[in-house]
Motif scaffolding. Structure first.
Motif, mmCIF file in Angstrom:
data_model
loop_
_atom_site.group_PDB
_atom_site.id
_atom_site.type_symbol
_atom_site.label_atom_id
_atom_site.label_comp_id
_atom_site.label_asym_id
_atom_site.label_seq_id
_atom_site.Cartn_x
_atom_site.Cartn_y
_atom_site.Cartn_z
ATOM 1 N N PRO A 261 0.884 -1.119 -0.079
ATOM 2 C CA PRO A 261 -0.180 0.029 -0.089
ATOM 3 C C PRO A 261 0.844 1.281 0.053
ATOM 4 O O PRO A 261 2.050 1.121 0.398
ATOM 5 C CB PRO A 261 -0.830 0.068 1.147
ATOM 6 C CG PRO A 261 -0.768 -1.658 1.683
ATOM 7 C CD PRO A 261 0.563 -2.058 1.076
ATOM 8 N N PHE A 262 0.196 2.351 -0.439
ATOM 9 C CA PHE A 262 0.965 3.510 -0.489
ATOM 10 C C PHE A 262 1.625 4.003 0.780
ATOM 11 O O PHE A 262 0.699 4.053 1.985
ATOM 12 C CB PHE A 262 0.078 4.662 -1.230
ATOM 13 C CG PHE A 262 0.946 5.725 -1.863
ATOM 14 C CD1 PHE A 262 1.290 5.891 -3.006
ATOM 15 C CD2 PHE A 262 1.080 7.002 -1.158
ATOM 16 C CE1 PHE A 262 2.181 6.951 -3.519
ATOM 17 C CE2 PHE A 262 1.899 7.980 -1.617
ATOM 18 C CZ PHE A 262 2.206 7.848 -3.031
ATOM 19 N N PRO A 263 2.621 4.557 0.971
ATOM 20 C CA PRO A 263 3.161 4.881 2.271
ATOM 21 C C PRO A 263 2.828 6.235 2.703
ATOM 22 O O PRO A 263 2.400 7.126 2.003
ATOM 23 C CB PRO A 263 4.866 4.883 2.158
ATOM 24 C CG PRO A 263 4.731 5.323 0.590
ATOM 25 C CD PRO A 263 3.865 4.688 -0.084
ATOM 26 N N VAL A 268 7.347 7.380 5.631
ATOM 27 C CA VAL A 268 8.455 8.172 4.979
ATOM 28 C C VAL A 268 9.460 8.851 5.705
ATOM 29 O O VAL A 268 10.772 9.000 5.565
ATOM 30 C CB VAL A 268 7.870 9.181 3.859
ATOM 31 C CG1 VAL A 268 9.054 10.097 3.059
ATOM 32 C CG2 VAL A 268 6.865 8.528 2.803
ATOM 33 N N ARG A 269 8.976 9.365 6.835
ATOM 34 C CA ARG A 269 9.761 10.290 7.919
ATOM 35 C C ARG A 269 10.742 9.275 8.494
ATOM 36 O O ARG A 269 12.004 9.571 8.632
ATOM 37 C CB ARG A 269 9.022 10.948 8.672
ATOM 38 C CG ARG A 269 8.128 12.143 8.164
ATOM 39 C CD ARG A 269 7.489 12.847 9.197
ATOM 40 N NE ARG A 269 6.742 13.931 8.826
ATOM 41 C CZ ARG A 269 5.587 14.581 8.819
ATOM 42 N NH1 ARG A 269 5.253 14.022 10.134
ATOM 43 N NH2 ARG A 269 4.958 15.400 8.595
ATOM 44 N N SER A 270 10.307 8.012 8.736
ATOM 45 C CA SER A 270 11.281 6.976 9.310
ATOM 46 C C SER A 270 12.117 6.139 8.440
ATOM 47 O O SER A 270 13.035 5.389 8.991
ATOM 48 C CB SER A 270 10.340 6.206 10.220
ATOM 49 O OG SER A 270 9.435 5.160 9.315
ATOM 50 N N TYR A 271 11.975 6.398 7.068
ATOM 51 C CA TYR A 271 12.590 5.726 5.980
ATOM 52 C C TYR A 271 14.262 6.340 5.838
ATOM 53 O O TYR A 271 13.958 7.394 5.821
ATOM 54 C CB TYR A 271 11.798 5.442 4.775
ATOM 55 C CG TYR A 271 12.500 4.553 3.838
ATOM 56 C CD1 TYR A 271 12.360 3.127 3.832
ATOM 57 C CD2 TYR A 271 13.129 5.160 2.807
ATOM 58 C CE1 TYR A 271 12.975 2.259 2.728
ATOM 59 C CE2 TYR A 271 13.753 4.182 1.877
ATOM 60 C CZ TYR A 271 13.544 2.887 1.920
ATOM 61 O OH TYR A 271 14.379 2.000 1.034
ATOM 62 N N ARG A 272 15.268 5.505 5.678
ATOM 63 C CA ARG A 272 16.627 5.955 5.295
ATOM 64 C C ARG A 272 16.651 5.375 4.136
ATOM 65 O O ARG A 272 16.929 4.173 3.593
ATOM 66 C CB ARG A 272 17.556 5.525 6.328
ATOM 67 C CG ARG A 272 17.189 5.945 7.822
ATOM 68 C CD ARG A 272 17.379 7.412 7.877
ATOM 69 N NE ARG A 272 17.336 8.132 9.198
ATOM 70 C CZ ARG A 272 15.942 8.661 9.596
ATOM 71 N NH1 ARG A 272 15.100 8.536 8.713
ATOM 72 N NH2 ARG A 272 15.837 9.156 10.746
ATOM 73 N N PHE A 273 16.624 6.312 2.973
ATOM 74 C CA PHE A 273 17.039 6.011 1.756
ATOM 75 C C PHE A 273 18.490 5.770 1.521
ATOM 76 O O PHE A 273 19.538 6.251 1.848
ATOM 77 C CB PHE A 273 16.675 7.397 0.960
ATOM 78 C CG PHE A 273 15.289 7.607 0.606
ATOM 79 C CD1 PHE A 273 14.581 7.270 -0.474
ATOM 80 C CD2 PHE A 273 14.561 8.462 1.547
ATOM 81 C CE1 PHE A 273 13.156 7.609 -0.647
ATOM 82 C CE2 PHE A 273 13.213 8.831 1.353
ATOM 83 C CZ PHE A 273 12.620 8.183 0.240
ATOM 84 N N THR A 274 18.813 4.458 0.647
ATOM 85 C CA THR A 274 20.184 3.995 0.720
ATOM 86 C C THR A 274 20.754 4.471 -0.579
ATOM 87 O O THR A 274 20.077 5.431 -1.318
ATOM 88 C CB THR A 274 20.130 2.474 0.466
ATOM 89 O OG1 THR A 274 19.494 2.110 -0.586
ATOM 90 C CG2 THR A 274 19.426 1.992 1.802
#
Length: 349
Positions: A261-263, A268-274
């Motif tokens: 499902p769409f985040p 998003v705030r807790s996600y860390r982009f690699t």
């Protein structure tokens, strides 16, 4: 703000199932957006076809369009699109003749040849689907013949006709994210829509090639094209950036085969982009337009000039339905849309 009076705006809605929502709610939200787009002055409202997924509810555009027609007054309604290889050309012709009979002068038949699902699901829909370009072109020609009521000797069209009979036929569009199908549209004299929200590169070149190769048909005397792009418009730059980050994350997930499902903003705030994510972000950059109304207006104007088109289709998905609705409201305000101007544009097509 300087407006672009000749630029028409459309909506493509995929009936996304928001986090914590249900498929029924997704369909009802699509209907609410259709009513909103009708009031605001958008030119077309298209719905998509997807199968075997728990993130999108739109599997049968022809059924949903019949309901949307009863909910709207003016806006053109269409498929974005029917995945033609799953079906017989005759059945598609009859479905859309029925829609044209119910809502005359308001129906677009947009077609594609992508499966709209995985290959196993495509096989379940049509075990004889070869995914062959030649077969797709033959289907398009058959569909055209059915909608024209052609009686071609020594062919099936001599004895079989598509019903109900109607004084007019739906507008025919071919959808593509690679440009190859644009050549089919040019050869058959159909309209062409490039899906930049699927492929962020090559769209302007595909449309230019379509125009150069276009051959007039009984339905279309001159080339007609548009493009579709993910669009996120918000009242503030900060909110637009939050919506963009959520879309970026979803596109990254899809690239990795993660169909979830769409985040939400919190995810998003807790996600860390690699580093891998950053590379995918650059790859997907052209698929999304985002910003305040002034920023989106400038980006749309530039896209229209680059493509040489006078209509753009916005595809908006957010975790909160009110953000999705607000995006279309702000976009309409930015371009000063009205139902009256949209009607005048429709009469010129």
């Amino acid at each position: 703000m300087t407006t672009t009076p000749n630029l028409r705006l459309n909506v493509l809605d995929q009936s996304p199932i928001r986090p914590g929502s249900t498929p029924r709610e997704a369909i009802l939200e699509t209907a609410e957006l259709a009513r909103l787009a009708d009031r605001l002055g958008y030119g077309r409202f298209w719905v998509s076809e997807h199968h075997n997924t728990n993130t999108l509810a739109g599997s049968t555009p022809e059924v949903l369009l019949a309901y949307l027609g009863s909910q709207t007054q003016r806006i053109r309604l269409g498929s974005g699109g029917i995945m033609l290889p799953h079906y017989s050309a005759l059945k598609v012709a009859e479905n859309f003749r029925m829609l044209e009979t119910l809502f005359p002068g308001r129906i677009d038949l947009g077609m594609g040849r992508a499966p709209g699902a995985d290959r196993l699901t495509a096989y379940a829909l049509n075990p004889n689907n070869t995914f062959n370009e030649k077969d797709f072109v033959e289907q398009l020609m058959d569909l055209q013949a059915y909608l024209r009521d052609e009686r071609v000797p020594d062919t099936i069209h001599e004895r079989v006709m598509a019903i109900p009979q109607a004084p007019a036929a739906p507008e025919l569009w071919i959808l593509s994210s690679s440009g190859q199908s644009g050549l089919f549209a040019a050869h058959l004299g159909m309209a062409f829509s490039f899906a930049q929200f699927i492929n962020g590169t090559g769209g302007p070149e595909a449309v230019r090639t379509y125009r150069q190769r276009f051959r007039p048909s009984l339905e279309l005397a001159a080339p007609l094209a548009n493009m579709a792009v993910f669009t996120l418009c918000a009242d503030t730059e900060e909110r637009a950036q939050e919506l963009r980050a959520a879309m970026d994350l979803q596109l990254i997930r899809f690239s990795k085969g993660q169909f979830t499902p769409f985040p939400t903003t919190e995810e998003v705030r807790s996600y860390r982009f690699t580093a891998e994510d950053q590379a995918l972000l650059r790859q997907n950059q052209g698929r999304v337009v985002s910003g305040t109304p002034e920023q989106v207006h400038a980006q749309f104007t530039a896209l229209a000039a680059d493509y040489g088109v006078d209509e753009i289709t916005a595809v908006t998905i957010t975790a909160d339905f009110q953000d999705r609705r607000r995006s279309y409201e702000l976009l309409a305000e930015a371009f000063e849309l009205t139902a009256t101007t949209a009607q005048r544009h429709a009469e010129l097509v």
